[in-house]
Scaffold this active site. Structure first.
Site, PDB file in Angstrom:
ATOM      1  N   ARG A 164       0.824  -0.662  -0.114  1.00 40.87           N
ATOM      2  CA  ARG A 164      -0.119   0.033   0.131  1.00 40.87           C
ATOM      3  C   ARG A 164       1.110   1.982   0.395  1.00 40.87           C
ATOM      4  O   ARG A 164       0.563   2.719   0.912  1.00 40.87           O
ATOM      5  CB  ARG A 164      -1.250   0.142   0.984  1.00 40.87           C
ATOM      6  CG  ARG A 164      -1.607  -0.896   1.427  1.00 40.87           C
ATOM      7  CD  ARG A 164      -2.839  -1.273  -0.148  1.00 40.87           C
ATOM      8  NE  ARG A 164      -3.091  -2.479   0.302  1.00 40.87           N
ATOM      9  CZ  ARG A 164      -2.986  -3.620  -0.555  1.00 40.87           C
ATOM     10  NH1 ARG A 164      -2.347  -3.664  -0.979  1.00 40.87           N
ATOM     11  NH2 ARG A 164      -4.117  -4.595  -0.396  1.00 40.87           N
ATOM     12  N   SER A 242     -11.263  -0.124   2.863  1.00 38.01           N
ATOM     13  CA  SER A 242      -9.932  -0.286   4.009  1.00 38.01           C
ATOM     14  C   SER A 242      -9.430   0.757   5.013  1.00 38.01           C
ATOM     15  O   SER A 242      -8.242   1.351   4.208  1.00 38.01           O
ATOM     16  CB  SER A 242      -9.042  -1.695   3.475  1.00 38.01           C
ATOM     17  OG  SER A 242     -10.041  -2.554   3.289  1.00 38.01           O
ATOM     18  N   GLU A 338      -4.743   4.316   5.952  1.00 38.25           N
ATOM     19  CA  GLU A 338      -4.763   3.282   4.114  1.00 38.25           C
ATOM     20  C   GLU A 338      -4.185   5.069   3.496  1.00 38.25           C
ATOM     21  O   GLU A 338      -4.302   6.088   2.903  1.00 38.25           O
ATOM     22  CB  GLU A 338      -5.215   2.722   3.625  1.00 38.25           C
ATOM     23  CG  GLU A 338      -4.376   1.316   4.047  1.00 38.25           C
ATOM     24  CD  GLU A 338      -5.262   0.124   3.260  1.00 38.25           C
ATOM     25  OE1 GLU A 338      -5.729   0.842   1.935  1.00 38.25           O
ATOM     26  OE2 GLU A 338      -5.287  -0.684   3.276  1.00 38.25           O
TER      27      GLU A 338
END
Length: 342
Positions: A164, A242, A338
């Site tokens: 990520r 998420s 994130e």
């Protein structure tokens, strides 16, 4: 070049958070970026690049010039013996690209179906799902330097992909965070196609259906069904998917946690470390379905924070920090968000 002023950004972020852009310019080509940079006032102004807003938490009105990326177009660039090379404009819907590739007979992205956001954001975040990451299908991208206006093409090596993560999220001298605007991305879809099935939810689907050699369309349908069962539609319930990265710990740390919590969901990695399921950690701390103000934790998936109606960015951050403190207090693990906080 059209400059929009005092524009609400609520429709342009998937959390549906209230914020206004002082000034916004829609970017549909490399030339549009250069027009902004050549402008006597806008050229020197701080800038915020905005794609689909699916990975953004807006906590205030945006004083910086918002560059809304709307570069369109999808095409087959090259057909090699070992791969199809597909190019897509950064403003295209990611899920729309996945559908297009399957409809035109170019499989390989099906495991990443229904990930929200735009094509241009996909390399920034190195998006991934169900055993596949963007870097596994990446060929190259085009971007425009936000200082010089020069167009550049970057390889996978130059993008420095991580979990990520990419060079576009990294600051400092070598990082490109806030320094570039991605206009086009090219994908390498391997030939012959091979399914990616080494993921628990997909294995369950094979067992349930009795289909043990699914084609790409079957995997696409399974992934869409799994995601819809677990994750809220941003059009109905504001969210950014998420919210936290799955933490990676040493094998020793994992053994210690398993000694205290034998049921923890974990995935061994090739380098000997272990990835832990952040959603499981949050759920174990009792957060699923809970709220702080008008921001809450989704009832079906603790990894997803939602806007229960009229939430502010500050409420979302307050909830996120409370979750981080709770997980750290119980497991000694710091969860990393994130989304980008603006």
């Amino acid at each position: 070049m059209s400059i929009e002023r005092g524009l609400s950004l609520r429709p342009y972020n998937s959390f549906g958070l209230p914020a206004q852009a002082r000034q916004l310019v829609r970017i549909r080509s490399d030339a549009d970026v250069r027009r902004v940079l050549d402008h006597p006032e806008l050229g020197r102004a701080p800038k915020l690049v905005l794609g689909g807003g699916s990975n953004t938490v807006l906590t205030r009105d945006v004083a910086a010039l918002v560059l809304k990326v709307e570069v369109s177009g999808i095409r087959l660039v090259e057909e090699r013996p070992d791969a199809w090379i597909i190019e897509a404009g950064a403003g295209e819907s990611w899920h729309g690209l996945v559908e297009w590739t399957l409809a035109h007979g170019f499989p390989g992205l099906e495991n990443m179906a229904l990930i929200p956001g735009t094509v241009g954001a996909s390399p920034v975040q190195n998006i991934g799902a169900y055993g596949l990451e963007l870097k596994d299908r990446f060929e190259s991208l085009d971007a425009v330097d936000l200082v010089t206006g020069r167009s550049v093409t970057l390889s996978a090596h130059a993008c420095r992909f991580g979990y990520r993560d990419s060079v576009f999220k990294q600051g400092g001298f070598a990082g490109l965070a806030g320094k570039s605007l991605i206009t086009r991305v090219r994908f390498r879809l391997p030939r012959p196609w091979q399914p990616v099935l080494g993921y628990v939810d997909l294995e369950k689907k094979m067992a349930e259906t009795g289909v043990h050699e699914p084609d790409a369309r079957q995997i696409f349908d399974w992934v869409c069904a799994i995601r819809r069962a677990k994750l809220p539609d941003p059009a109905a319930i504001g969210n950014a998917g998420s919210f936290f990265k799955n933490p990676v710990v040493s094998a020793e740390q994992c053994r210690d946690i398993i000694g205290r919590d034998p049921h923890i969901v974990h995935y061994p990695l090739a380098d000997g470390r272990v990835k832990l399921a952040a959603g499981w950690l949050i759920d174990a701390c009792g957060w699923k379905g809970k709220s702080i103000g008008r921001a809450g934790v989704y009832e079906k998936q603790a990894l997803v924070l939602v806007n229960r109606g009229g939430a502010s960015g500050a409420e979302v951050l307050t909830l996120a920090r409370a979750i981080q403190e709770s997980v750290y207090g119980r497991f000694g693990i710091r969860l990393e968000p994130e989304p980008v906080v603006v």
